[in-house]
Design a protein around this motif. Structure first.
Motif, PDB file in Angstrom:
ATOM      1  N   THR A 224       0.823  -1.105   0.125  1.00  0.00           N
ATOM      2  CA  THR A 224       0.042  -0.071   0.000  1.00  0.00           C
ATOM      3  C   THR A 224       0.910   1.370   0.011  1.00  0.00           C
ATOM      4  O   THR A 224       0.316   2.095  -0.337  1.00  0.00           O
ATOM      5  CB  THR A 224      -0.973  -0.222   1.366  1.00  0.00           C
ATOM      6  OG1 THR A 224      -0.281  -0.040   2.390  1.00  0.00           O
ATOM      7  CG2 THR A 224      -1.860  -1.104   1.032  1.00  0.00           C
ATOM      8  N   THR A 225       2.034   1.168   0.537  1.00  0.00           N
ATOM      9  CA  THR A 225       2.752   2.356   0.445  1.00  0.00           C
ATOM     10  C   THR A 225       4.173   2.506  -0.184  1.00  0.00           C
ATOM     11  O   THR A 225       4.560   3.951  -0.615  1.00  0.00           O
ATOM     12  CB  THR A 225       3.259   2.635   2.219  1.00  0.00           C
ATOM     13  OG1 THR A 225       4.251   1.580   2.786  1.00  0.00           O
ATOM     14  CG2 THR A 225       2.056   2.742   3.194  1.00  0.00           C
ATOM     15  N   LYS A 226       4.688   1.319  -0.739  1.00  0.00           N
ATOM     16  CA  LYS A 226       5.926   1.415  -1.572  1.00  0.00           C
ATOM     17  C   LYS A 226       5.822   0.977  -2.911  1.00  0.00           C
ATOM     18  O   LYS A 226       6.518   1.524  -3.716  1.00  0.00           O
ATOM     19  CB  LYS A 226       6.891   0.457  -0.892  1.00  0.00           C
ATOM     20  CG  LYS A 226       7.150   0.982   0.539  1.00  0.00           C
ATOM     21  CD  LYS A 226       8.326   1.988   0.765  1.00  0.00           C
ATOM     22  CE  LYS A 226       8.692   2.008   2.357  1.00  0.00           C
ATOM     23  NZ  LYS A 226       9.770   3.108   2.236  1.00  0.00           N
ATOM     24  N   ILE A 227       4.962   0.184  -3.398  1.00  0.00           N
ATOM     25  CA  ILE A 227       4.608  -0.313  -4.689  1.00  0.00           C
ATOM     26  C   ILE A 227       4.002   0.771  -5.536  1.00  0.00           C
ATOM     27  O   ILE A 227       2.964   1.158  -4.921  1.00  0.00           O
ATOM     28  CB  ILE A 227       4.252  -1.819  -4.583  1.00  0.00           C
ATOM     29  CG1 ILE A 227       4.884  -2.601  -3.733  1.00  0.00           C
ATOM     30  CG2 ILE A 227       3.794  -2.061  -5.942  1.00  0.00           C
ATOM     31  CD1 ILE A 227       6.156  -2.912  -4.333  1.00  0.00           C
TER      32      ILE A 227
ATOM     33  N   LEU B 124       2.770  -8.271  -9.140  1.00  0.00           N
ATOM     34  CA  LEU B 124       3.238  -8.783  -8.065  1.00  0.00           C
ATOM     35  C   LEU B 124       4.452  -9.737  -8.263  1.00  0.00           C
ATOM     36  O   LEU B 124       5.333  -9.725  -7.434  1.00  0.00           O
ATOM     37  CB  LEU B 124       2.049  -9.652  -7.335  1.00  0.00           C
ATOM     38  CG  LEU B 124       1.042  -8.960  -6.378  1.00  0.00           C
ATOM     39  CD1 LEU B 124      -0.025  -9.718  -6.264  1.00  0.00           C
ATOM     40  CD2 LEU B 124       1.496  -7.903  -5.332  1.00  0.00           C
ATOM     41  N   ARG B 125       4.711 -10.303  -9.227  1.00  0.00           N
ATOM     42  CA  ARG B 125       5.781 -11.219  -9.659  1.00  0.00           C
ATOM     43  C   ARG B 125       6.920 -10.214  -9.868  1.00  0.00           C
ATOM     44  O   ARG B 125       8.045 -10.606  -9.372  1.00  0.00           O
ATOM     45  CB  ARG B 125       5.362 -12.180 -10.705  1.00  0.00           C
ATOM     46  CG  ARG B 125       5.071 -13.627 -10.326  1.00  0.00           C
ATOM     47  CD  ARG B 125       5.041 -14.520 -11.329  1.00  0.00           C
ATOM     48  NE  ARG B 125       3.451 -15.246 -11.452  1.00  0.00           N
ATOM     49  CZ  ARG B 125       2.705 -14.781 -12.282  1.00  0.00           C
ATOM     50  NH1 ARG B 125       2.830 -13.823 -13.314  1.00  0.00           N
ATOM     51  NH2 ARG B 125       1.625 -15.318 -11.946  1.00  0.00           N
ATOM     52  N   LYS B 126       6.842  -9.317 -10.634  1.00  0.00           N
ATOM     53  CA  LYS B 126       7.728  -8.411 -10.729  1.00  0.00           C
ATOM     54  C   LYS B 126       8.063  -7.676  -9.545  1.00  0.00           C
ATOM     55  O   LYS B 126       9.447  -7.432  -9.405  1.00  0.00           O
ATOM     56  CB  LYS B 126       7.186  -7.458 -11.661  1.00  0.00           C
ATOM     57  CG  LYS B 126       8.334  -6.416 -12.274  1.00  0.00           C
ATOM     58  CD  LYS B 126       7.931  -5.471 -13.611  1.00  0.00           C
ATOM     59  CE  LYS B 126       8.793  -4.824 -14.237  1.00  0.00           C
ATOM     60  NZ  LYS B 126       9.804  -4.232 -13.479  1.00  0.00           N
ATOM     61  N   ALA B 127       7.425  -7.305  -8.584  1.00  0.00           N
ATOM     62  CA  ALA B 127       7.714  -6.926  -7.298  1.00  0.00           C
ATOM     63  C   ALA B 127       8.328  -7.788  -6.276  1.00  0.00           C
ATOM     64  O   ALA B 127       8.706  -7.189  -5.388  1.00  0.00           O
ATOM     65  CB  ALA B 127       6.589  -6.009  -6.868  1.00  0.00           C
TER      66      ALA B 127
ATOM     67  N   ARG C  59      10.739  -8.668  -1.044  1.00  0.00           N
ATOM     68  CA  ARG C  59      11.782  -9.491  -0.162  1.00  0.00           C
ATOM     69  C   ARG C  59      12.860  -8.510   0.429  1.00  0.00           C
ATOM     70  O   ARG C  59      13.210  -8.841   1.531  1.00  0.00           O
ATOM     71  CB  ARG C  59      12.203 -10.504  -0.842  1.00  0.00           C
ATOM     72  CG  ARG C  59      13.109 -11.450  -0.096  1.00  0.00           C
ATOM     73  CD  ARG C  59      13.408 -12.898  -0.924  1.00  0.00           C
ATOM     74  NE  ARG C  59      14.254 -13.794   0.013  1.00  0.00           N
ATOM     75  CZ  ARG C  59      15.370 -14.046  -0.130  1.00  0.00           C
ATOM     76  NH1 ARG C  59      16.036 -13.361  -1.115  1.00  0.00           N
ATOM     77  NH2 ARG C  59      15.925 -14.884   0.710  1.00  0.00           N
ATOM     78  N   ALA C  60      13.147  -7.699  -0.558  1.00  0.00           N
ATOM     79  CA  ALA C  60      14.558  -6.697  -0.031  1.00  0.00           C
ATOM     80  C   ALA C  60      13.917  -5.831   1.233  1.00  0.00           C
ATOM     81  O   ALA C  60      14.718  -5.525   2.156  1.00  0.00           O
ATOM     82  CB  ALA C  60      14.993  -5.862  -1.080  1.00  0.00           C
TER      83      ALA C  60
END
Length: 120
Positions: free
Chosen positions: A27-30, A71-74, A79-80
């Protein structure tokens, strides 16, 4: 008088923590518009803490296929970000999966409604 103490596995605690953090990250970073509005419903962490299945639901009016591509791309970024937020030695590999339990519940409720109507 004895009380039964339910064991709360470490994997469950880590899963709960991952669930909260991933929801916040999404919600905040992607910023990927394909992801849109997704809800993290549950997380299953393997006993060896190497893998985490993150179950999500996609809003009905959204393209689920596009959301999961985003989501797969992110996944690497998520994970980081988890590695910065979690206090564990090794962050599990994450995989986003569709949570179909709400659809199943809705289907069961529809069937029960039909049965009730047929009884009348």
């Amino acid at each position: 008088m004895s009380f039964a103490v339910q064991e709360y596995k470490r994997t469950n605690r880590i899963g709960d923590q991952i669930k909260m953090e991933v929801a916040d990250i999404l919600t905040t970073k992607i910023r990927d518009p394909r992801i849109g509005f997704v809800t993290v419903t549950s997380v299953e962490v393997s006993d060896d803490l190497k893998h985490a299945k993150i179950f999500v639901t996609v809003q009905k009016d959204q393209d689920a296929k596009q959301a999961f591509m985003g989501l797969r791309k992110a996944t690497g970024f998520v994970r980081a970000e988890l590695s910065r937020r979690l206090q564990i030695r090794r962050v599990p590999e994450v995989a986003f999966l569709p949570d179909e339990s709400t659809e199943k519940i809705s289907h069961i409720l529809d069937l029960l409604d039909r049965i009730e109507k047929e009884k009348r």
